[in-house]
Scaffold this motif. Structure first.
Motif, PDB file in Angstrom:
ATOM      1  N   ASP A   3      66.498 -45.086 111.290  1.00  0.00           N
ATOM      2  CA  ASP A   3      65.530 -46.281 111.799  1.00  0.00           C
ATOM      3  C   ASP A   3      66.099 -47.804 111.620  1.00  0.00           C
ATOM      4  OD1 ASP A   3      63.544 -44.114 111.542  1.00  0.00           O
ATOM      5  OD2 ASP A   3      63.143 -44.267 110.143  1.00  0.00           O
ATOM      6  N   LYS A   4      66.663 -48.361 111.192  1.00  0.00           N
ATOM      7  CA  LYS A   4      66.740 -49.345 111.816  1.00  0.00           C
ATOM      8  C   LYS A   4      66.935 -49.913 113.124  1.00  0.00           C
ATOM      9  CE  LYS A   4      69.287 -53.885 109.905  1.00  0.00           C
ATOM     10  NZ  LYS A   4      70.561 -54.435 109.586  1.00  0.00           N
ATOM     11  N   TYR A   5      67.821 -49.117 113.816  1.00  0.00           N
ATOM     12  CA  TYR A   5      68.277 -49.405 114.790  1.00  0.00           C
ATOM     13  C   TYR A   5      66.581 -49.293 115.433  1.00  0.00           C
ATOM     14  CZ  TYR A   5      69.446 -47.724 119.122  1.00  0.00           C
ATOM     15  OH  TYR A   5      69.579 -48.194 121.012  1.00  0.00           O
ATOM     16  N   TYR A   6      66.181 -47.840 115.280  1.00  0.00           N
ATOM     17  CA  TYR A   6      64.698 -48.294 115.650  1.00  0.00           C
ATOM     18  C   TYR A   6      63.951 -48.883 115.606  1.00  0.00           C
ATOM     19  CZ  TYR A   6      66.546 -43.397 117.183  1.00  0.00           C
ATOM     20  OH  TYR A   6      67.703 -42.582 117.457  1.00  0.00           O
ATOM     21  N   VAL A  27      59.904 -46.685 114.079  1.00  0.00           N
ATOM     22  CA  VAL A  27      60.718 -45.767 113.737  1.00  0.00           C
ATOM     23  C   VAL A  27      60.771 -44.268 114.116  1.00  0.00           C
ATOM     24  CG1 VAL A  27      61.442 -47.415 111.525  1.00  0.00           C
ATOM     25  CG2 VAL A  27      60.044 -45.218 111.284  1.00  0.00           C
ATOM     26  N   PHE A  28      61.708 -43.490 113.774  1.00  0.00           N
ATOM     27  CA  PHE A  28      62.213 -42.187 114.367  1.00  0.00           C
ATOM     28  C   PHE A  28      61.518 -41.117 113.394  1.00  0.00           C
ATOM     29  CE2 PHE A  28      64.842 -38.762 115.792  1.00  0.00           C
ATOM     30  CZ  PHE A  28      63.214 -38.371 116.697  1.00  0.00           C
ATOM     31  N   TYR A  29      62.860 -42.001 112.197  1.00  0.00           N
ATOM     32  CA  TYR A  29      62.657 -40.607 110.946  1.00  0.00           C
ATOM     33  C   TYR A  29      62.011 -40.657 110.477  1.00  0.00           C
ATOM     34  CZ  TYR A  29      67.285 -39.409 112.841  1.00  0.00           C
ATOM     35  OH  TYR A  29      68.803 -39.315 113.588  1.00  0.00           O
ATOM     36  N   GLY A  30      61.214 -42.344 109.616  1.00  0.00           N
ATOM     37  CA  GLY A  30      60.365 -41.445 108.599  1.00  0.00           C
ATOM     38  C   GLY A  30      61.224 -42.305 107.431  1.00  0.00           C
ATOM     39  N   SER A  31      60.741 -43.541 107.283  1.00  0.00           N
ATOM     40  CA  SER A  31      61.708 -44.278 106.187  1.00  0.00           C
ATOM     41  C   SER A  31      61.308 -45.253 105.025  1.00  0.00           C
ATOM     42  CB  SER A  31      63.302 -44.505 106.501  1.00  0.00           C
ATOM     43  OG  SER A  31      63.138 -45.501 108.048  1.00  0.00           O
ATOM     44  N   PHE A  57      61.761 -47.962 106.620  1.00  0.00           N
ATOM     45  CA  PHE A  57      61.043 -49.178 107.545  1.00  0.00           C
ATOM     46  C   PHE A  57      59.943 -48.735 107.967  1.00  0.00           C
ATOM     47  CE2 PHE A  57      65.623 -49.596 107.159  1.00  0.00           C
ATOM     48  CZ  PHE A  57      66.391 -51.444 107.483  1.00  0.00           C
ATOM     49  N   GLY A  58      59.203 -47.763 108.064  1.00  0.00           N
ATOM     50  CA  GLY A  58      57.872 -47.372 108.252  1.00  0.00           C
ATOM     51  C   GLY A  58      58.184 -45.922 108.558  1.00  0.00           C
ATOM     52  N   LYS A  59      56.945 -45.542 109.011  1.00  0.00           N
ATOM     53  CA  LYS A  59      56.316 -43.981 109.581  1.00  0.00           C
ATOM     54  C   LYS A  59      56.343 -44.344 110.610  1.00  0.00           C
ATOM     55  CE  LYS A  59      52.220 -43.557 105.933  1.00  0.00           C
ATOM     56  NZ  LYS A  59      51.187 -43.639 105.444  1.00  0.00           N
ATOM     57  N   PRO A  60      56.936 -42.496 111.195  1.00  0.00           N
ATOM     58  CA  PRO A  60      57.170 -42.301 112.449  1.00  0.00           C
ATOM     59  C   PRO A  60      55.786 -42.074 113.495  1.00  0.00           C
ATOM     60  CG  PRO A  60      57.842 -40.713 111.309  1.00  0.00           C
ATOM     61  CD  PRO A  60      57.007 -41.682 110.271  1.00  0.00           C
ATOM     62  N   CYS A  61      55.624 -42.183 114.429  1.00  0.00           N
ATOM     63  CA  CYS A  61      54.332 -42.171 115.473  1.00  0.00           C
ATOM     64  C   CYS A  61      54.600 -41.083 115.309  1.00  0.00           C
ATOM     65  CB  CYS A  61      54.818 -42.219 116.493  1.00  0.00           C
ATOM     66  SG  CYS A  61      55.237 -43.827 116.443  1.00  0.00           S
ATOM     67  N   ILE A  62      52.852 -39.745 115.869  1.00  0.00           N
ATOM     68  CA  ILE A  62      52.469 -38.526 115.719  1.00  0.00           C
ATOM     69  C   ILE A  62      53.169 -38.108 116.425  1.00  0.00           C
ATOM     70  CG2 ILE A  62      50.224 -38.684 116.501  1.00  0.00           C
ATOM     71  CD1 ILE A  62      50.934 -35.940 113.808  1.00  0.00           C
ATOM     72  N   GLN A  63      53.464 -39.175 118.450  1.00  0.00           N
ATOM     73  CA  GLN A  63      53.485 -38.460 119.797  1.00  0.00           C
ATOM     74  C   GLN A  63      55.457 -37.979 119.074  1.00  0.00           C
ATOM     75  OE1 GLN A  63      51.555 -40.859 118.576  1.00  0.00           O
ATOM     76  NE2 GLN A  63      49.922 -40.682 119.938  1.00  0.00           N
ATOM     77  N   CYS A  89      50.971 -43.487 117.848  1.00  0.00           N
ATOM     78  CA  CYS A  89      51.191 -44.526 118.153  1.00  0.00           C
ATOM     79  C   CYS A  89      50.716 -45.228 120.257  1.00  0.00           C
ATOM     80  CB  CYS A  89      51.939 -45.049 118.345  1.00  0.00           C
ATOM     81  SG  CYS A  89      53.706 -45.035 117.079  1.00  0.00           S
ATOM     82  N   GLY A  90      49.519 -43.488 120.100  1.00  0.00           N
ATOM     83  CA  GLY A  90      48.663 -44.362 121.437  1.00  0.00           C
ATOM     84  C   GLY A  90      49.884 -44.077 123.024  1.00  0.00           C
ATOM     85  N   GLN A  91      49.041 -45.158 123.726  1.00  0.00           N
ATOM     86  CA  GLN A  91      50.002 -45.204 125.456  1.00  0.00           C
ATOM     87  C   GLN A  91      51.170 -45.889 124.855  1.00  0.00           C
ATOM     88  OE1 GLN A  91      49.990 -42.248 127.312  1.00  0.00           O
ATOM     89  NE2 GLN A  91      48.233 -41.992 125.152  1.00  0.00           N
ATOM     90  N   GLU A  92      51.592 -46.281 123.573  1.00  0.00           N
ATOM     91  CA  GLU A  92      52.631 -47.643 123.551  1.00  0.00           C
ATOM     92  C   GLU A  92      53.845 -46.945 123.942  1.00  0.00           C
ATOM     93  OE1 GLU A  92      54.774 -50.331 119.707  1.00  0.00           O
ATOM     94  OE2 GLU A  92      52.758 -49.105 119.517  1.00  0.00           O
ATOM     95  N   GLU A  93      54.483 -47.620 124.745  1.00  0.00           N
ATOM     96  CA  GLU A  93      56.256 -47.443 124.799  1.00  0.00           C
ATOM     97  C   GLU A  93      57.111 -46.987 123.698  1.00  0.00           C
ATOM     98  OE1 GLU A  93      59.861 -49.549 127.096  1.00  0.00           O
ATOM     99  OE2 GLU A  93      58.084 -50.325 126.859  1.00  0.00           O
ATOM    100  N   LEU A  94      57.671 -46.055 123.116  1.00  0.00           N
ATOM    101  CA  LEU A  94      58.557 -46.117 122.682  1.00  0.00           C
ATOM    102  C   LEU A  94      60.151 -45.760 123.187  1.00  0.00           C
ATOM    103  CD1 LEU A  94      56.354 -43.091 120.988  1.00  0.00           C
ATOM    104  CD2 LEU A  94      56.615 -45.568 120.018  1.00  0.00           C
ATOM    105  N   ASN A  95      61.051 -45.858 121.764  1.00  0.00           N
ATOM    106  CA  ASN A  95      61.624 -46.382 122.146  1.00  0.00           C
ATOM    107  C   ASN A  95      63.053 -45.597 121.675  1.00  0.00           C
ATOM    108  OD1 ASN A  95      65.336 -46.697 122.702  1.00  0.00           O
ATOM    109  ND2 ASN A  95      65.392 -48.396 121.366  1.00  0.00           N
ATOM    110  N   MET A  96      62.303 -44.288 121.814  1.00  0.00           N
ATOM    111  CA  MET A  96      63.269 -42.731 120.498  1.00  0.00           C
ATOM    112  C   MET A  96      63.732 -42.334 121.567  1.00  0.00           C
ATOM    113  SD  MET A  96      61.421 -43.926 118.105  1.00  0.00           S
ATOM    114  CE  MET A  96      60.734 -44.798 117.778  1.00  0.00           C
TER     115      MET A  96
END
Length: 218
Positions: free
Chosen positions: A152-155, A167-171, A173-179, A204-211
Motif C-alpha cells: 500500500d505504501k507504493y499506491y 491505497v489498494f489493499y487497506g492497511s 496507510f488508509g482505507k481502499p476505495c469502494i470502486q 472515491c467518486g470519479q477520482e483518478e485512481l492509480n490502482m
C-alpha cells in the motif's frame, strides 16, 4: 560522471554511519568459551542484517548534507538486492532463524522491515520479488498486515491525489476505495487477509485512481 564521483565520496560517510547504526556485539572476556555451530550461524546472519540496517539508515542520517534525493534510490536498490539474496538463501528473518537473543536487537529485527518499506515499488512492479516475499507470508514468516502495508505504501506514494492519498489493499496507510472493492478483496485474500466489508471502504467518486486494472489471477 559527476554522480559517480559523489557516490564514491559519500561511501566512507555511509560506512561510518553504518558502523554507528549497526548493532554492536558484546564479547565475553572468556575467549575460550565454545560457541555451538547453530549459535555461530545465527550470530553471523544477525550481523549480516545489522550491516544492511546500518547501510539503509546511514544514508538517512540528518547530519549528512549531500543530495540524498539523487543517491538514496541507489542505496535503497543495493539494500534491497542484499535482502533478496539473504531471503533467497536463508528465508525471511525470524526468531527461529536468528535466535531469541539476536532477534531482540533493533538492527536485526528492523533491517528487513525498513528495506521493504523503502522499496515497495520493487514488489508491486516486479512479480519475481512479489512472489518471493509472498512465499514467506504463506510460510508465516511475514505478517500479512505488514505485507499489505508495504504494498500500500507504493499506491499511497503514487496516488494522483496528494492531499488525500489512496491505497489498494487497506492497511495502516488508509482505507481502499469502494470502486476497487472486488479487485481489492481478491488481492487481500491472495496475501492471506480477510476481505473487507462494505463499510471498511471509502467512496472515491470519479477520482483518478492509480490502482491495478487487471483482476488477480488464481
Amino acid at each position: 560522471m559527476h554522480t559517480v564521483n559523489i557516490f564514491k565520496n559519500i561511501i566512507p560517510i555511509i560506512i561510518a554511519a553504518t558502523a554507528f547504526y549497526g548493532c554492536s556485539r558484546k564479547h565475553t572476556s572468556k575467549t575460550n568459551v565454545a560457541i555451538s555451530e547453530i549459535t555461530f550461524k545465527q550470530d553471523s546472519l544477525a550481523f549480516e542484517l545489522c550491516k544492511m540496517y546500518g547501510f539503509d539508515q546511514g544514508i538517512r542520517d540528518s547530519k549528512l548534507t549531500f543530495n540524498k534525493k539523487e543517491l538514496m534510490p541507489k542505496v535503497d536498490s543495493i539494500s534491497f538486492a542484499n535482502l533478496v539474496n539473504f531471503v533467497t538463501k536463508n528465508g525471511y528473518p525470524t526468531e527461529t532463524l536468528l535466535g531469541k537473543r539476536n532477534i531482540k536487537q533493533e538492527c536485526v529485527e528492523s533491517a528487513a522491515v525498513a528495506i521493504l518499506l523503502h522499496n515497495p515499488h520493487r514488489l508491486v512492479n516486479e512479480k519475481v520479488y512479489f512472489d518471493l516475499f509472498l512465499k514467506e507470508v504463506k510460510k508465516g514468516n511475514i505478517d500479512s498486515n505488514f505485507f499489505a502495508s508495504v504494498l500500500d505504501k507504493y499506491y499511497w506514494i503514487n496516488s494522483p491525489n496528494k492531499k488525500k492519498r489512496k491505497v489498494f489493499y487497506g492497511s495502516e496507510f488508509g482505507k481502499p476505495c469502494i470502486q476497487t472493492k472486488e479487485a481489492t478483496n481478491k488481492a487481500r485474500i491472495e496475501i492471506g487477509l480477510l476481505p473487507l466489508k462494505e463499510e471498511e471502504f471509502i467512496d472515491c467518486g470519479q477520482e483518478e485512481l492509480n490502482m491495478p486494472k487487471k483482476q488477480i489471477a488464481y
